[in-house]
Design an enzyme around this catalytic site. Structure first.
Site, PDB file in Angstrom:
ATOM      1  N   SER A   1       4.815   6.479   2.434  1.00  0.00           N
ATOM      2  CA  SER A   1       5.810   5.013   2.689  1.00  0.00           C
ATOM      3  C   SER A   1       4.942   3.632   1.838  1.00  0.00           C
ATOM      4  O   SER A   1       3.982   4.135   1.884  1.00  0.00           O
ATOM      5  CB  SER A   1       5.546   4.990   4.517  1.00  0.00           C
ATOM      6  OG  SER A   1       5.977   5.978   5.200  1.00  0.00           O
TER       7      SER A   1
ATOM      8  N   HIS B   1       0.905   4.496   1.544  1.00  0.00           N
ATOM      9  CA  HIS B   1       0.223   6.018   3.059  1.00  0.00           C
ATOM     10  C   HIS B   1       1.628   7.017   2.522  1.00  0.00           C
ATOM     11  O   HIS B   1       2.379   7.701   2.157  1.00  0.00           O
ATOM     12  CB  HIS B   1       0.676   4.592   3.898  1.00  0.00           C
ATOM     13  CG  HIS B   1       0.367   6.119   5.123  1.00  0.00           C
ATOM     14  ND1 HIS B   1      -1.174   5.994   5.176  1.00  0.00           N
ATOM     15  CD2 HIS B   1       0.703   6.610   6.224  1.00  0.00           C
ATOM     16  CE1 HIS B   1      -1.981   6.689   5.685  1.00  0.00           C
ATOM     17  NE2 HIS B   1      -0.456   6.794   7.139  1.00  0.00           N
TER      18      HIS B   1
ATOM     19  N   ASN C   1       0.712  -1.267   0.494  1.00  0.00           N
ATOM     20  CA  ASN C   1       0.088   0.243  -0.235  1.00  0.00           C
ATOM     21  C   ASN C   1       1.144   1.100  -0.203  1.00  0.00           C
ATOM     22  O   ASN C   1       2.077   1.308   0.062  1.00  0.00           O
ATOM     23  CB  ASN C   1      -0.964   0.151   1.570  1.00  0.00           C
ATOM     24  CG  ASN C   1      -1.860   1.355   1.318  1.00  0.00           C
ATOM     25  OD1 ASN C   1      -1.985   1.677   0.289  1.00  0.00           O
ATOM     26  ND2 ASN C   1      -1.612   1.884   2.315  1.00  0.00           N
TER      27      ASN C   1
ATOM     28  N   ASP D   1      -1.839  -0.039   8.356  1.00  0.00           N
ATOM     29  CA  ASP D   1      -1.027   1.113   8.351  1.00  0.00           C
ATOM     30  C   ASP D   1       0.492   0.341   9.209  1.00  0.00           C
ATOM     31  O   ASP D   1       1.241   1.219   9.743  1.00  0.00           O
ATOM     32  CB  ASP D   1      -0.833   2.312   8.391  1.00  0.00           C
ATOM     33  CG  ASP D   1      -2.014   2.894   7.198  1.00  0.00           C
ATOM     34  OD1 ASP D   1      -1.984   2.727   6.045  1.00  0.00           O
ATOM     35  OD2 ASP D   1      -2.661   3.924   7.625  1.00  0.00           O
TER      36      ASP D   1
HETATM   37  C1  GRF Z   1      -1.485   8.873  -2.867  1.00  0.00           C
HETATM   38  O1  GRF Z   1      -2.126  10.274  -2.865  1.00  0.00           O
HETATM   39  C2  GRF Z   1      -1.925   8.039  -1.928  1.00  0.00           C
HETATM   40  O2  GRF Z   1      -1.265   7.419  -0.777  1.00  0.00           O
HETATM   41  C3  GRF Z   1      -3.108   7.553  -0.967  1.00  0.00           C
HETATM   42  O3  GRF Z   1      -4.346   7.492  -2.236  1.00  0.00           O
HETATM   43  C4  GRF Z   1      -3.887   8.609  -2.693  1.00  0.00           C
HETATM   44  C5  GRF Z   1      -4.082   7.665  -4.377  1.00  0.00           C
HETATM   45  O4  GRF Z   1      -3.921   8.922  -5.030  1.00  0.00           O
HETATM   46  N1  GRF Z   1      -3.079   6.815  -0.362  1.00  0.00           N
HETATM   47  P1  GRF Z   1      -3.766   7.991  -7.511  1.00  0.00           P
HETATM   48  O5  GRF Z   1      -5.012   7.596  -7.220  1.00  0.00           O
HETATM   49  O6  GRF Z   1      -2.624   7.360  -7.740  1.00  0.00           O
HETATM   50  O7  GRF Z   1      -4.369   9.607  -7.853  1.00  0.00           O
END
Ligand code: GRF
Length: 219
Positions: A158, A114, A112, A167
């Site tokens: 991260s 974060h 994931n 997380d």
């Molecule tokens: C990212 O900023 C990520 O950290 C969070 O969701 C956002 C997704 O952005 N989990 P995208 O859809 O990849 O533009």
């Protein structure tokens, strides 16, 4: 996991898909030895799906509302990913908390992104910052906003393994990002996303080298 072959990715999205785009671009630039076998969205008509289509990557939509129980939705996702023989599941802005059963179907094979700095020790509630100070760890929702309002000078992003504790899975790669005076949630999130787009393909490339060398237990 065979040697030399492209790593088979399944990318789960819910929105813009800028991280999906970073993977598409990393693969076409030869920086990432992977193949996106399928993109799955839990919302129809999101920009991420258009990005998949433009890159000729198969895409699917699975909506929670079409299933009686969350667990059936998760089962359908797992089944679809298995159909594509996905080796690594990438949650790229996927706004849905996956069940323990789903996580157990892909041991050590779900990561994931974060939008905050997670500590190296997943149990810690503070994280060291580049300026020698520490910050509270912002897990869960609204992490960008919470870091901005905490009065700290740094936040970051991260890439981590997904475990049942939200997380708190082992961190694969992180990057610190400065918080500048006058930052808004949007300006800070945009700076964090630039870092995400850099480290996500790098983290996956590092993952695949470790997996190919038998340094990760993936079943
Ligand atoms: C990212 O900023 C990520 O950290 C969070 O969701 C956002 C997704 O952005 N989990 P995208 O859809 O990849 O533009």
């Amino acid at each position: 996991m065979g040697k030399g072959k492209a790593l088979r990715l399944g990318v789960l999205v819910s929105g813009q898909g800028t991280n999906l785009q970073a993977l598409i671009d990393g693969i076409s630039a030869g920086r990432l030895s992977a193949e996106i076998t399928v993109v799955i969205s839990n919302h129809p008509d999101v920009p991420a799906l258009a990005r998949a289509q433009k890159a000729n990557v198969p895409s699917r939509v699975f909506q929670l509302k079409d299933y009686e129980h969350r667990v059936h939705f998760d089962e359908a996702l797992a089944e679809e990913l298995s159909k594509y023989k996905v080796e690594l599941v990438v949650l790229a802005g996927f706004m849905h908390i996956l069940s323990k059963k789903f996580l157990e179907s892909f041991p050590n094979r779900i990561i994931n992104i974060h939008p905050s700095l997670l500590p190296e020790n997943p149990a810690a509630d503070e994280v060291a910052l580049p300026d020698g100070t520490t910050s509270l760890v912002f897990r869960g929702a609204n992490a960008v906003e919470r870091a901005l309002h905490a009065g700290v000078k740094w936040t970051g992003c991260s890439i981590h393994f997904v475990t049942p504790d939200l997380d708190r899975g082992p961190v694969l790669k992180r990057q610190a990002v400065p918080i500048l005076s006058g930052d808004t949630v949007d300006s800070l999130h945009a700076r964090i996303q630039e870092a995400e787009h850099r480290i996500l393909p790098e983290a996956i490339q590092e993952y695949l080298i470790r997996a190919r060398n038998g340094k990760l237990k993936t079943s």
